[in-house]
Design a protein around this motif. Structure first.
Motif, PDB file in Angstrom:
ATOM      1  N   GLU A  19       0.848  -1.191   0.000  1.00 16.48           N
ATOM      2  CA  GLU A  19       0.000   0.000   0.000  1.00 16.48           C
ATOM      3  C   GLU A  19       0.885   1.243   0.000  1.00 16.48           C
ATOM      4  O   GLU A  19       1.801   1.374   0.813  1.00 16.48           O
ATOM      5  CB  GLU A  19      -0.929  -0.005   1.216  1.00 16.48           C
ATOM      6  N   LYS A  62      -3.373   3.672  -1.979  1.00 10.50           N
ATOM      7  CA  LYS A  62      -4.408   3.885  -0.963  1.00 10.50           C
ATOM      8  C   LYS A  62      -4.777   5.349  -0.811  1.00 10.50           C
ATOM      9  O   LYS A  62      -5.957   5.683  -0.646  1.00 10.50           O
ATOM     10  CB  LYS A  62      -3.920   3.321   0.373  1.00 10.50           C
ATOM     11  N   ARG A  93      -1.406  -1.337  -4.139  1.00 10.29           N
ATOM     12  CA  ARG A  93      -2.673  -0.651  -3.957  1.00 10.29           C
ATOM     13  C   ARG A  93      -2.351   0.793  -3.625  1.00 10.29           C
ATOM     14  O   ARG A  93      -1.708   1.055  -2.593  1.00 10.29           O
ATOM     15  CB  ARG A  93      -3.494  -1.263  -2.827  1.00 10.29           C
TER      16      ARG A  93
END
Length: 335
Positions: free
Chosen positions: A3, A29, A27
């Motif tokens: 993340e 975030k 990801r």
């Protein structure tokens, strides 16, 4: 899944956010940008990220790394926060416009031991990597001297110039870094001449738009740099490396890889519009390197020390231009 958070949703932040979101192991975030806009909201929606504030990023233990692509005046503080929180960091250059701050932040980052990649994207460009690899392998023979051309397609607006830190810290710093990267050693002397020949607004802002710089390495090899804020045909970024067995050239990349011939002659495409387009592959490779650095501990091609040393050369070039004399650099030289 790693993340990440990206600071800055402007031109280069947009590039890094899209590249991070496209990486299969990432990801994205969070995106942090204090200036609300529809463009920023669209970027967040496209990448699946939430728009949050700085505190949210550094208080989230699940964030493994941060990408600092915000305005230059925020870089130093964000690097210090990353060092304090133990998060890996990918930071655009320069660390600060104040060299003492660059040195202090570099020391803190190194002492903290966090993984840190500095945004000298040319090191990740396939063509520049090929030149470097051919020199290091010995195939090209001993590197003797380098010539670099860097010209923007048009002058930046005065408002940009006034906060950029000047041509040497803003534009030429990439060339200073590439000189160190290809030579594999430090620079010993800098001689720089500059003037404002193109745009009176740049002169009024106290900066230059045209420069020629000669670097001498510690072993006596030379680099000649030609920097300018305008090229009539578009973005101009070329390199020539003279070696004992080969001369290696990196030429401009055309927008279209087709030459058209007719009765009036041969016609080729203009170069790619600007550095974002020209170095698109390099920016993607940078993001992959950042992720690899987090996942495996792989060493980046450009770290915090490279940012410090490239800016040391930039500061010496400023002193040289102002004094009209060559500046001799030592490892502890300060402006």
């Amino acid at each position: 899944m790693i993340e990440l958070a990206v600071f800055g949703a402007g031109r280069i932040g947009h590039v890094h956010a899209l590249n991070a979101a496209a990486h299969p192991s990432v990801r994205l975030k969070y995106i942090v940008d204090p200036v609300p806009s529809e463009a920023h909201e669209r970027l967040a929606a496209e990448t699946g990220a939430d728009m949050v504030d700085t505190e949210m990023v550094f208080s989230d233990a699940d964030i493994s790394g941060v990408v600092i692509a915000s305005s230059t005046d925020t870089h130093a503080e964000l690097l210090l926060r990353a060092a304090e929180s133990g998060k890996a960091v990918f930071c655009e250059k320069p660390v600060s416009l104040d060299f003492a701050t660059v040195a202090r932040v570099s020391r803190v980052v190194e002492e903290a031991g966090i993984a840190c990649l500095l945004g000298f994207q040319r090191r990740y460009d396939p063509n520049f990597r090929f030149v470097r690899d051919r020199i290091v392998s010995g195939q090209a023979g001993a590197l003797e001297h380098i010539v670099m051309h860097t010209r923007d397609p048009s002058p930046p607006p005065r408002a940009y110039v006034e906060r950029s830190g000047g041509m040497f810290r803003d534009q030429a710093i990439h060339d200073f870094d590439m000189a160190r990267y290809l030579l594999g050693e430090e620079i010993a002397t800098v001689y720089a001449a500059g003037n404002s020949l193109i745009d009176p607004e740049i002169a009024a802002a106290g900066d230059i738009d045209t420069a020629m710089i000669t670097l001498t390495s510690v072993s006596g090899r030379f680099v000649q740099m030609i920097n300018c804020r305008r090229a009539p045909f578009g973005y101009d970024q070329r390199l020539e490396a003279l070696c004992s067995r080969e001369v290696l050239y990196v030429e401009n990349r055309p927008q279209r890889g087709v030459m058209i011939a007719d009765a009036e002659g041969f016609h080729s495409s203009t170069p790619m519009n600007y550095f974002i387009e020209r170095f698109a592959d390099a920016y993607r490779a940078e993001m992959h390197a950042f992720v690899d650095m987090i996942e495996t501990g792989a060493k980046p091609l450009a770290g915090i020390r490279d940012g410090l040393e490239a800016q040391r050369i930039a500061e010496a070039a400023i002193v040289s231009m102002k004094t009209g004399t060559a500046v001799h650099i030592t490892p502890d030289w300060n402006p």
